[in-house]
Design a protein around this motif. Structure first.
Motif, PDB file in Angstrom:
ATOM      1  N   GLU B 113       3.293  -4.333   1.120  1.00  0.00           N
ATOM      2  CA  GLU B 113       2.875  -5.305   0.110  1.00  0.00           C
ATOM      3  C   GLU B 113       1.495  -4.994  -0.452  1.00  0.00           C
ATOM      4  N   VAL B 114       0.671  -4.344   0.361  1.00  0.00           N
ATOM      5  CA  VAL B 114      -0.691  -4.025  -0.105  1.00  0.00           C
ATOM      6  C   VAL B 114      -0.641  -2.992  -1.239  1.00  0.00           C
ATOM      7  N   ASP B 342      -9.495  -2.644   1.286  1.00  0.00           N
ATOM      8  CA  ASP B 342      -9.617  -3.024  -0.123  1.00  0.00           C
ATOM      9  C   ASP B 342     -10.851  -2.418  -0.786  1.00  0.00           C
ATOM     10  N   LYS B 346     -11.062   0.166  -3.892  1.00  0.00           N
ATOM     11  CA  LYS B 346     -11.798  -0.210  -5.102  1.00  0.00           C
ATOM     12  C   LYS B 346     -12.769   0.929  -5.463  1.00  0.00           C
ATOM     13  N   SER B 357      -3.294   0.735  -4.667  1.00  0.00           N
ATOM     14  CA  SER B 357      -3.472  -0.630  -4.169  1.00  0.00           C
ATOM     15  C   SER B 357      -3.089  -1.644  -5.244  1.00  0.00           C
ATOM     16  N   ALA B 358      -2.110  -2.486  -4.909  1.00  0.00           N
ATOM     17  CA  ALA B 358      -1.609  -3.451  -5.902  1.00  0.00           C
ATOM     18  C   ALA B 358      -2.728  -4.367  -6.392  1.00  0.00           C
ATOM     19  N   ALA B 359      -3.589  -4.829  -5.451  1.00  0.00           N
ATOM     20  CA  ALA B 359      -4.646  -5.773  -5.820  1.00  0.00           C
ATOM     21  C   ALA B 359      -5.618  -5.126  -6.813  1.00  0.00           C
ATOM     22  N   VAL B 360      -6.005  -3.891  -6.532  1.00  0.00           N
ATOM     23  CA  VAL B 360      -6.962  -3.223  -7.436  1.00  0.00           C
ATOM     24  C   VAL B 360      -6.304  -2.957  -8.782  1.00  0.00           C
ATOM     25  N   GLN B 362      -3.983  -4.558 -10.267  1.00  0.00           N
ATOM     26  CA  GLN B 362      -3.761  -5.764 -11.067  1.00  0.00           C
ATOM     27  C   GLN B 362      -5.061  -6.395 -11.563  1.00  0.00           C
ATOM     28  N   SER B 363      -6.184  -5.972 -11.009  1.00  0.00           N
ATOM     29  CA  SER B 363      -7.449  -6.621 -11.400  1.00  0.00           C
ATOM     30  C   SER B 363      -7.818  -6.284 -12.844  1.00  0.00           C
TER      31      SER B 363
END
Lengths: 301, 436
Positions: B113-114, B342, B346, B357-360, B362-363
């Protein structure tokens, strides 16, 4: 028998003083060479022969299974492999013929007293001293349709030497001729300078024509050494890899050495590629044998 | 004299011994020679500052990468502790026992998921849907397009284009528009050409190019579960896609018969073409005024949709794996733990690496960081890849042998080409016992 051929050790030499016998010294020189040959040539040769009858792949942990002659059958019935062979045959023919014509022609031109002969000969020999990969990259730039100097001088506009599938093989052969014609020239020059001058004088007295002198005196006497040059160049052309690999990746320029490299080191079909290497080896040995037979015939004449 | 010599030798030995012990621990990562490898070296230098573990990113040219990596694997060599390997190597490297199984590590850190889903599916998991993971997605990449904004925005060109094709000149939304624009700008007399595509038939270059067409046309290379290929790679949609790719080849500059990422970037920097296909990883060079005189006028777009609205792109990029034969496996795992944090991801993106990384991804910060990041972000959610089976290289060879003569050599028809390719692939899968 061997000890009869060998010269005896000087009893005053340092080796003799150290108590080394003739035989020991001979062994000291020969054994490492033989060991090297066995370890690095004979053993891998036999080992790969064994692999050629298996489905072994070096990239996996799977054990090698004996498949008999399957690899040989598959290879010899693969139309792509036959295409590789016919491309290679065509390449060898064009390249070696070109080298002999150009090299022998140059040797004929140089076989007379001209100013700066030594310098010209040295300059002509330079191409064959370069690395194949460098020559390939260098000619790639020369052939470039956008800024290449060859199209500029020949007025060919955007002619695609390496991109046109019908022309690419000739383009590579031209580079090979440029690089190796000096080798043929060098050997031919040695042969030409060994032709006795009195034969030409006799021909002149008989008022023989230039063509008659060339075909009846020059060529027969240079033929043996020219044959040696042809044997060397054929063997080399047969296994050409670097030049063709660097210059073009057309299917029409995929020589057997390139296909073999891909099969062995990109696809990791180790068993199959060993079989392929053996087929190539047998062909090179056969062709060389034919040449050597012909060479002996020429020499006998 | 003798004592002097001994003391010199002793001193030298001491110096050498202290020199080599400066780093208690060293790790070597093997990758191809390109900008992202330099960015990774910058990133791992920070790891060294934090932990004292020296990490070296060793590189080799792309053309040599696969051969060198597998030569080392096959020899069970411990020269490399980790490798940033191509996605299609997963089958060969996992089944060959060359990669350490990272399934537990993956699950423990919830990496499924990450990391972005496509990167997990293609860079890490093998066999497909097995839940077994062999790599941590490291460098996300896919094929996108760069184009000349100034040519597209020229009022005269826009008017002429609209008159000829009946719609506005803009970055293409589908392959038909892509082809129209290529045709429109193809003017050999002006030394201006329509498009630059991949045509190099060594390794996966041209195949990746063709995949962009095949996937967006809604076709597939085959069924990745059953290894069926007939009816997939030679479907009507795939045939139409290949025909379109061949048509694009007629709008390329002269001598465009062995081209990959270097030539395709050159096509833009030398002002030769209106549009050029390339991996996103090579786009930073196009924004650099020093390497691209047209940098200010270079724009980017994602691979356009096919006639039925399907929109996919060929996947590039790699995951980082631990080599089974490494003598520093534990230390390598510690490094991976740091790598997936994370803040590391980044920083990786800031340095120029394409994080997975999905979070990065999508930012907002990432998506607005460069003119192509938005296209990259969108593309990474619609990528497809080549076969990752151990015999992928044989499949690539067959594809090159069949596709190249049709596209560049003008031999046969698209249907004949793909039927022959389907037969070749079927034979290969049969040989390895994958298909009936």
């Amino acid at each position: 028998m061997a000890s009869q051929v060998m010269t005896n050790l000087d009893p005053k030499s340092r080796a003799a003083a150290k108590g080394l016998s003739d035989l020991t010294i001979r062994n000291l020189f020969i054994i490492p060479t033989i060991a090297f040959l066995i370890i690095f040539n004979i053993f891998p040769l036999l080992y790969s022969l064994a692999y050629s009858f298996t489905d072994f792949r070096a990239s996996t942990n799977a054990p090698a299974n004996f498949v008999g002659l399957q690899n040989y059958r598959d290879l010899l019935s693969d139309p792509f492999i036959w295409k590789n062979f016919s491309i290679t045959a065509k390449y060898v023919l064009i390249s070696v013929t070109g080298q002999v014509l150009v090299g022998f022609g140059l040797a004929m031109l140089l076989n007379r007293s001209i100013p700066a002969k030594g310098l010209i000969t040295t300059l002509l020999l330079l191409p064959m001293m370069l690395s194949m990969a460098v020559v390939g990259l260098f000619w790639k730039l020369l052939y470039d349709p956008n800024f290449g100097i060859i199209n500029y001088f020949l007025g060919l506009d955007k002619f695609e030497w390496l991109a046109d599938p019908d022309v690419a093989l000739y383009a590579i052969a031209i580079v090979d001729i440029w690089m190796w014609a000096p080798f043929v020239m060098l050997l031919s020059l040695a042969g030409l300078s060994a032709v006795p001058k009195h034969l030409y004088e006799a021909a002149e007295i008989d008022r023989a024509s230039g063509i008659y002198t060339f075909f009846r005196i020059t060529l027969p006497l240079v033929a043996p050494i020219l044959m040696i040059a042809i044997i060397f160049r054929t063997m080399e052309a047969f296994k050409t890899f670097d030049l063709a690999y660097v210059l073009s990746s057309q299917p029409t320029t995929e020589l057997i050495a390139i296909r073999l490299y891909k099969m062995a080191f990109q696809e990791w079909q180790t068993g199959m590629s060993s079989a392929f290497a053996y087929i190539v080896l047998i062909m090179v040995v056969a062709i060389t044998n034919i040449y050597v037979k012909y060479l002996n015939k020429v020499k006998a004449r | 004299m003798r004592t002097k010599l001994i003391s010199i030798a002793g001193g030298l030995a001491l110096a050498l011994a202290s020199g080599t012990s400066a780093y208690a621990q060293e790790l070597t990562i093997f990758w191809a020679e390109w900008d992202p490898a330099n960015y990774l070296q910058e990133l791992v230098n920070e790891y060294e500052e934090e932990t004292g573990v020296m990490v070296t990113v060793e590189t080799t040219p792309w053309s040599d990468f696969q051969t060198k990596a597998f030569t080392e694997f096959n020899a069970r060599g411990s020269a490399y502790d980790m490798i940033v390997g191509d996605s299609q190597w997963l089958g060969a490297a996992s089944e060959g026992g060359h990669y350490v199984d990272l399934t537990d590590f993956f699950n423990e850190h919830n990496l499924g998921e990450v990391m972005a889903p496509a990167t997990v599916k293609y860079y890490a998991e093998y066999p497909g849907n097995s839940g077994k993971y062999w790599a941590v997605p490291a460098e996300g990449d896919a094929v996108g397009w760069s184009y000349r904004k100034d040519w597209f925005e020229d009022p005269d060109e826009m008017a002429a284009f609209k008159e000829k094709y009946g719609y506005d000149l803009a970055p293409p939304e589908d392959w038909k528009q892509l082809t129209d624009i290529a045709e429109f700008f193809h003017r050999p007399d002006e030394n201006r050409y329509g498009i630059a595509i991949y045509t190099d038939n060594s390794y996966d270059a041209m195949v990746m190019g063709v995949e962009n067409a095949i996937f967006s046309y809604g076709a597939e290379l085959g069924n990745f579960e059953t290894y069926e290929v007939d009816g997939y790679v030679n479907s009507d949609k795939a045939v139409a896609a290949l025909e379109n790719y061949k048509k694009l080849y007629s709008y390329t500059p002269p001598g465009w018969a062995k081209t990959f990422f270097v030539e395709n970037n050159q096509a833009i920097t030398e002002g030769l073409v209106a549009m050029s296909m390339n991996y996103f990883a090579f786009f930073p060079a196009l924004l650099n005024e020093a390497s691209n005189p047209h940098a200010a006028n270079t724009g980017f777009f994602a691979n356009p949709a096919g006639p039925d609205g399907d929109q996919f792109a060929a996947l590039g990029g790699q995951g980082i794996s631990v080599v089974s034969y490494s003598e520093n496996k534990e230390e390598a795992m510690k490094f991976l733990e740091w790598f997936i944090k994370d803040e590391t991801q980044k920083r990786w993106a800031e340095l120029g690496g394409y994080t997975a990384s999905a979070a990065v991804l999508q930012s907002e910060e990432f998506r607005k960081a460069t003119p192509y990041n938005e296209a990259f972000y969108q593309t990474m959610f619609k990528v497809k890849d080549f076969w990752a089976v151990p015999e992928f290289a044989e499949l690539l060879t067959a594809a090159n042998q069949r596709l190249y003569p049709f596209i560049v050599g003008n031999e046969g028809t698209a249907k004949e080409t793909l039927d022959a390719l389907a037969a070749d692939w079927e034979a290969t899968f049969k040989k390895y016992g994958r298909a009936q």
